[in-house]
Design a protein around this motif. Structure first.
Motif, PDB file in Angstrom:
ATOM      1  N   GLY A  17       0.811  -1.083   0.123  1.00 33.34           N
ATOM      2  CA  GLY A  17      -0.074   0.148  -0.139  1.00 33.34           C
ATOM      3  C   GLY A  17       0.731   1.178  -0.056  1.00 33.34           C
ATOM      4  O   GLY A  17       0.633   2.209  -0.667  1.00 33.34           O
ATOM      5  N   LEU A  20       2.456   1.642  -3.313  1.00 30.09           N
ATOM      6  CA  LEU A  20       1.428   1.990  -4.323  1.00 30.09           C
ATOM      7  C   LEU A  20       1.275   3.443  -4.248  1.00 30.09           C
ATOM      8  O   LEU A  20       1.036   4.292  -5.198  1.00 30.09           O
ATOM      9  CB  LEU A  20       0.324   1.112  -4.329  1.00 30.09           C
ATOM     10  N   GLY A  21       1.054   4.059  -3.016  1.00 33.48           N
ATOM     11  CA  GLY A  21       0.843   5.510  -2.693  1.00 33.48           C
ATOM     12  C   GLY A  21       1.957   6.191  -3.032  1.00 33.48           C
ATOM     13  O   GLY A  21       1.639   7.217  -3.604  1.00 33.48           O
ATOM     14  N   ASN A  24       1.825   6.451  -6.716  1.00 35.19           N
ATOM     15  CA  ASN A  24       0.787   7.513  -7.372  1.00 35.19           C
ATOM     16  C   ASN A  24       1.087   8.949  -7.178  1.00 35.19           C
ATOM     17  O   ASN A  24       0.686   9.634  -7.809  1.00 35.19           O
ATOM     18  CB  ASN A  24      -0.638   6.969  -6.646  1.00 35.19           C
ATOM     19  N   SER A  31      -3.517   9.738 -15.419  1.00 37.50           N
ATOM     20  CA  SER A  31      -4.278   9.212 -14.633  1.00 37.50           C
ATOM     21  C   SER A  31      -4.897   7.673 -15.151  1.00 37.50           C
ATOM     22  O   SER A  31      -5.154   6.674 -14.088  1.00 37.50           O
ATOM     23  CB  SER A  31      -5.556  10.001 -14.284  1.00 37.50           C
ATOM     24  N   LYS A  34      -2.432   5.197 -14.155  1.00 30.81           N
ATOM     25  CA  LYS A  34      -2.325   4.842 -12.758  1.00 30.81           C
ATOM     26  C   LYS A  34      -3.390   3.979 -12.323  1.00 30.81           C
ATOM     27  O   LYS A  34      -3.356   3.043 -11.467  1.00 30.81           O
ATOM     28  CB  LYS A  34      -2.375   6.239 -11.850  1.00 30.81           C
ATOM     29  N   SER A  35      -4.788   4.234 -12.944  1.00 29.69           N
ATOM     30  CA  SER A  35      -5.918   3.394 -12.609  1.00 29.69           C
ATOM     31  C   SER A  35      -5.612   1.779 -13.130  1.00 29.69           C
ATOM     32  O   SER A  35      -5.801   0.934 -12.357  1.00 29.69           O
ATOM     33  CB  SER A  35      -6.988   3.869 -13.309  1.00 29.69           C
ATOM     34  N   ASN A  38      -2.787   0.530 -10.581  1.00 30.21           N
ATOM     35  CA  ASN A  38      -3.942   0.240  -9.332  1.00 30.21           C
ATOM     36  C   ASN A  38      -4.446  -0.914  -9.305  1.00 30.21           C
ATOM     37  O   ASN A  38      -4.854  -1.800  -8.577  1.00 30.21           O
ATOM     38  CB  ASN A  38      -4.556   1.488  -8.876  1.00 30.21           C
ATOM     39  N   GLY A  39      -5.281  -1.157 -10.424  1.00 32.69           N
ATOM     40  CA  GLY A  39      -6.277  -2.255 -10.723  1.00 32.69           C
ATOM     41  C   GLY A  39      -5.525  -3.464 -10.558  1.00 32.69           C
ATOM     42  O   GLY A  39      -5.792  -4.540 -10.111  1.00 32.69           O
ATOM     43  N   VAL A  41      -2.215  -4.072  -9.264  1.00 30.85           N
ATOM     44  CA  VAL A  41      -1.827  -4.755  -7.954  1.00 30.85           C
ATOM     45  C   VAL A  41      -2.871  -5.197  -7.097  1.00 30.85           C
ATOM     46  O   VAL A  41      -2.775  -6.012  -6.498  1.00 30.85           O
ATOM     47  CB  VAL A  41      -1.027  -3.126  -7.378  1.00 30.85           C
ATOM     48  N   VAL A  42      -4.080  -4.568  -7.402  1.00 36.56           N
ATOM     49  CA  VAL A  42      -5.249  -4.893  -6.308  1.00 36.56           C
ATOM     50  C   VAL A  42      -5.579  -6.270  -6.860  1.00 36.56           C
ATOM     51  O   VAL A  42      -5.857  -7.230  -5.945  1.00 36.56           O
ATOM     52  CB  VAL A  42      -6.291  -4.066  -6.469  1.00 36.56           C
TER      53      VAL A  42
END
Length: 65
Positions: A17, A20-21, A24, A31, A34-35, A38-39, A41-42
């Protein structure tokens, strides 16, 4: 599952986390990219947790034909 394993899981989740933060916040990129990151990684973290708790089997054993 004992306490040490749970602590390890929490530490890994916090590190992922934070990384990732930081990505970002400090790496300039669109963006939409980045999305996507993030997807991805999740999805990997969720799959890792599902495999860790035995809900799904070993991912390495899957074969695409």
């Amino acid at each position: 599952m004992d306490v040490n394993q749970l602590i390890h899981i929490v530490i890994v989740l916090v590190v992922v986390g934070v990384l990732l933060g930081l990505i970002n916040r400090f790496i300039p990129m669109a963006s939409s990219i980045k999305s996507i990151i993030n997807g991805i990684v999740v999805i990997f973290v969720v799959l890792w947790l599902l495999q860790l708790f035995g809900i799904i089997g070993a991912i390495g054993g899957m074969r695409v034909r």
